[in-house]
Structure formats: C-alpha cells, structure tokens
Enzyme design. Structure first.
Site, PDB file in Angstrom:
ATOM      1  N   ASN A 156      -3.244   3.689  -6.368  1.00 25.63           N
ATOM      2  CA  ASN A 156      -2.694   5.027  -6.860  1.00 25.63           C
ATOM      3  C   ASN A 156      -2.116   4.643  -8.236  1.00 25.63           C
ATOM      4  O   ASN A 156      -2.036   5.556  -9.025  1.00 25.63           O
ATOM      5  CB  ASN A 156      -1.626   5.679  -5.917  1.00 25.63           C
ATOM      6  CG  ASN A 156      -0.921   4.715  -5.506  1.00 25.63           C
ATOM      7  OD1 ASN A 156      -1.224   3.660  -4.812  1.00 25.63           O
ATOM      8  ND2 ASN A 156       0.535   5.098  -5.689  1.00 25.63           N
ATOM      9  N   CYS A 330       6.189   9.072  -6.141  1.00 34.03           N
ATOM     10  CA  CYS A 330       7.598   8.808  -5.434  1.00 34.03           C
ATOM     11  C   CYS A 330       8.493   8.094  -6.194  1.00 34.03           C
ATOM     12  O   CYS A 330       9.752   7.936  -5.904  1.00 34.03           O
ATOM     13  CB  CYS A 330       7.339   7.936  -4.096  1.00 34.03           C
ATOM     14  SG  CYS A 330       5.832   8.435  -3.247  1.00 34.03           S
TER      15      CYS A 330
HETATM   16  C1  LIG Z   1      -0.749  10.154  -1.819  1.00 35.40           C
HETATM   17  C2  LIG Z   1      -0.717   8.733  -1.060  1.00 35.40           C
HETATM   18  C3  LIG Z   1      -0.100   8.471  -0.109  1.00 35.40           C
HETATM   19  C4  LIG Z   1       0.617   9.364   0.804  1.00 35.40           C
HETATM   20  O1  LIG Z   1      -0.060  10.370   1.312  1.00 35.40           O
HETATM   21  P1  LIG Z   1       0.718  11.704   1.610  1.00 35.40           P
HETATM   22  O2  LIG Z   1      -0.511  12.753   2.190  1.00 35.40           O
HETATM   23  O3  LIG Z   1       1.185  12.384   0.634  1.00 35.40           O
HETATM   24  O4  LIG Z   1       1.552  11.437   2.807  1.00 35.40           O
HETATM   25  C5  LIG Z   1      -0.502   7.113   0.507  1.00 35.40           C
HETATM   26  N1  LIG Z   1      -1.134   6.383  -0.097  1.00 35.40           N
HETATM   27  C6  LIG Z   1      -1.761   6.498  -1.406  1.00 35.40           C
HETATM   28  C7  LIG Z   1      -2.533   5.447  -2.064  1.00 35.40           C
HETATM   29  C8  LIG Z   1      -1.593   7.841  -1.772  1.00 35.40           C
HETATM   30  O5  LIG Z   1      -2.205   8.234  -3.033  1.00 35.40           O
END
Ligand SMILES: *Cc1c(COP(=O)(O)O)cnc(C)c1O
Length: 390
Positions: A156, A330
């Site tokens: 991400n 975050c």
């Molecule tokens: C967004 C994300 C998460 C968290 O997912 P949520 O549905 O927001 O709890 C976890 N891992 C990655 C790689 C993400 O992009």
C-alpha cells in the site's frame, strides 16, 4: 471549504460504485431479515449471503465454504494471524511467526502483539530495496516450528508486488500456512487461491469501489483457524455475529464488477501511473521513485522528495486542489518516518519526504496534467520558504 477537487488517493479508499449502492439498498429496508432466522425473511437474507459467497468464490477460484466474511481488511488480517497462530500452537506447538517488514499495520501490529503478550517469537524477513521478499530468504528462515508466514501482496505504501507464487512454493513444501494481505490488488490483479498457492488471503471492499466496513478472509479448506469472535455459528463458526447482509451483498457486487472491469481498468491505471512517475521524476529535482519500477500495482506511484516534509507537501497539495497521501492513511499526522521506507533502506530524513499518488476509475488525463504542473511549483515554494537542514 470543499475538499480538493482532484482525488489521487485511491489506495486509501475508493468511492462506492452506484451499482454497488443500488444492490445493497433493499437489504437495509424491505429485505431486513436475519439470515439465521428460520422463517422466509431469514431464508431470503441467507440466500443473499450465500449468493454473495458464491460470487466471491468464483472470482477468487475457491469453494464457497472457503470464504469468511469479515468487517474489513484489518479484521481479515487479525483473523488470519491470530487464528492461524493460535491453531498452530494448539496443534503442533508452533510458536514462530515470519512476516515481512513492509506489512500494513493490521498485520505488523497484530504480529507484534502476539509476540509481546502471547509468547510467540516474531521474525521479520529481509526485503530488498524494492520491498520484495526473496523465496531463498524464506527458505533459509522457515522452521518446523513456524506457525504462519504472512507477506503482503501489493504494498500500500510503495506499490511493490511480491512473488507470491514463488514464496508459496516454499511454504507448501514445508506445510506452513501462508497468508497474504491482498487489500490493494483486487481492482487490478486476478488472484486465484489455487494458482497463488496461498492458504489465506485478505480482501476489503472499500479498496475496490465497494463499501467500507466489509471484507473477507479466504481460507483454503484444511487450514486450521481458531475463531477470534465467538458466539453464534455464523460463517461456519469462524466468525460469530449476525451477518451484515447489505454490506456483504455490496462486497460481492464490487467483486463482480472488479472482475468485469479489471482488464480495462488496469490498462488505464498503468497508463496514468507511468505518466505520473515519468513526469514527477523529470520535473521535480531530487524526486526518487520508491518501490519496484515495473513489478508494482497498476495504479500506484510513490516517491521520496529531497528537502521536503511530506506532511507539509500534502497540506500544500490539499490547498491547491489535490488529495494525495504520504503512504498509509493511518500515518496521517505522524511525524515518525515510515517503517516501510526504513525497511527498504531509505535514510530517515529522506523518508520524511514521501508522497503517494494513486489513480482510480475516475481519474482523468486532465487531472494528471494539472497535477504535474502544480507539484513542481509547490515543491519549489516549500523549499525556498522553509529549508530543511540535511
Ligand atoms: C486498507 C488496507 C488494510 C486495512 O483494511 P480496512 O478494511 O481499512 O480495515 C490492510 N492492508 C492493506 C494493504 C490495506 O491497503
């Protein structure tokens, strides 16, 4: 003040597709039954949940009973890590966790807590300068006492894709459960459970034009999981609680649309991505791409920019009409350098100047052009008004 007109933060979240909203609506109102009820209100809702399960299973090449619906990516990651770690310790005394150092916090903090409070031994795998784990490094570190391996699919923060099939060859041979956080891949990569070699795969609807607050953990049958949430026998006992019928229907519709649009979407994303990467490198002095140059998410551009404070740049971009990110959503307001950027070997000072630009279904050529005009000017302005000591 209205939010910035140009949204370039699709890795943080995506707008829910109107077709998905449409599919969900009746399940809030006229078809409100509890899928666990025996009467026909219940049966109708149960049918919707099971139809959704089948749609998800077809897309991910697994059986319907290998899909566990959750409240999103974080819960899926928690269930995978805690569930598999507890089950492996109970079954074979395994207490060693192997994860990459470039995981999302949902994986990293869960593994850290298992280590700090529950006596598991956490080991971080090495990654190269792009954030990839080499299968050989996994081979060297996996042990008979390894309870679980977890390696992110598409990063991400830096966009890098891991060689999941190559890594899975190692875990399969040793019979160790292998989980991957695949939150970022659904709109652009076809991931089939069997082909991937994975035992567990986390997905989350809001990253691919579905609603927030719903996801799934896909679990190959035969993988032992201790449930986290106990209560009723929903999700075959793996996750208690009345099924969130409307959001599950929305997740399935988003999965179906992603399957239909994936090829066209990813080709388009790639075109815009490459234009942004090339434009930023050419026009912004001291900008460097982070993550892999080619083995990366189709919609993902990420940089570090010398002499820039990432949060100041984001604020300036926001005022200029562009919504971008410095990495993970975050991390907002957190002045610490990102663990992911440090893990790929960047200097802490340089990693404070990170910028993530992610495109999506609604991104246009004009938006990209305007962004590439605005960014160099903003960087210049920030550099001249507030020099950051090197
Ligand atoms: C967004 C994300 C998460 C968290 O997912 P949520 O549905 O927001 O709890 C976890 N891992 C990655 C790689 C993400 O992009």
């Amino acid at each position: 003040m209205p939010p910035p007109a140009t949204y370039l933060d699709y890795a943080a979240t995506t707008p829910t597709d109107p077709q998905v909203v449409e599919a969900m609506l009746p399940w809030f109102t006229e078809r409100f039954g509890n899928p666990s009820s025996v009467h026909r209100w219940g049966q109708m809702a149960e049918q919707a949940v099971e139809d959704s399960r089948r749609i998800v299973s077809e897309e991910f090449g697994c059986r319907a009973d290998e899909v566990i619906f959750t409240s999103g990516g974080s819960e899926s990651d928690n269930l995978a890590l805690r569930g598999a770690a507890h089950a492996a310790r109970a079954a074979r005394g395994a207490d060693h966790l192997l994860i990459s150092p470039v995981e999302h916090d949902a994986v990293l903090h869960t593994a850290e807590q298992l280590a700090e409070h529950e006596g598991f031994e956490l080991e971080l795998l090495p990654v190269d300068a792009y954030g990839q784990v080499a299968p050989q490094d996994l081979t060297d570190r996996i042990r008979p006492s390894t309870a679980l391996v977890s390696i992110i699919y598409g990063n991400n923060e830096i966009g890098t894709l891991n060689d999941i099939e190559g890594l899975a060859a190692v875990t399969r041979e040793r019979g160790v459960p292998f989980h991957s956080d695949a939150l970022q891949t659904t709109s652009q990569l076809k991931v089939k459970l069997d082909q991937s070699g994975l035992d567990m795969l986390s997905i989350g609807a809001h990253k691919f034009y579905g609603p927030k607050g719903v996801g799934a953990l896909i679990v190959r049958s035969g993988t032992s999981l201790t449930p986290l949430q106990t209560g009723g026998s929903q999700e075959r006992g793996a996750r208690a609680g009345t099924s969130n019928v409307s959001l599950i229907v929305g997740l399935a519709e988003a999965v179906r649309l992603a399957g239909q649009r994936r090829e066209a979407d990813s080709a388009r994303f790639r075109e815009l991505r490459d234009r942004i990467i090339q434009g930023v490198i050419e026009r912004v002095l001291g900008a460097k791409l982070t993550g892999h140059p080619t083995e990366r998410l189709a919609n993902h551009c990420s940089f570090v920019i010398e002499g820039i404070d990432g949060n100041e740049l984001l604020a300036a971009l926001d005022l200029a009409g562009f919504a971008c990110s410095s990495g993970s959503a975050c991390k907002t307001g957190d002045p610490e350098p990102s663990q992911v950027l440090l893990a790929v070997g960047l200097e802490p000072q340089l990693s404070l100047g990170s910028l993530r630009v992610t495109v999506g279904r609604h991104s246009t050529d004009d938006e990209v052009r305007a962004f590439l005009v605005a960014l160099p000017k903003l960087v210049e302005r920030l550099r001249s008004s507030q020099p950051i000591p090197q």
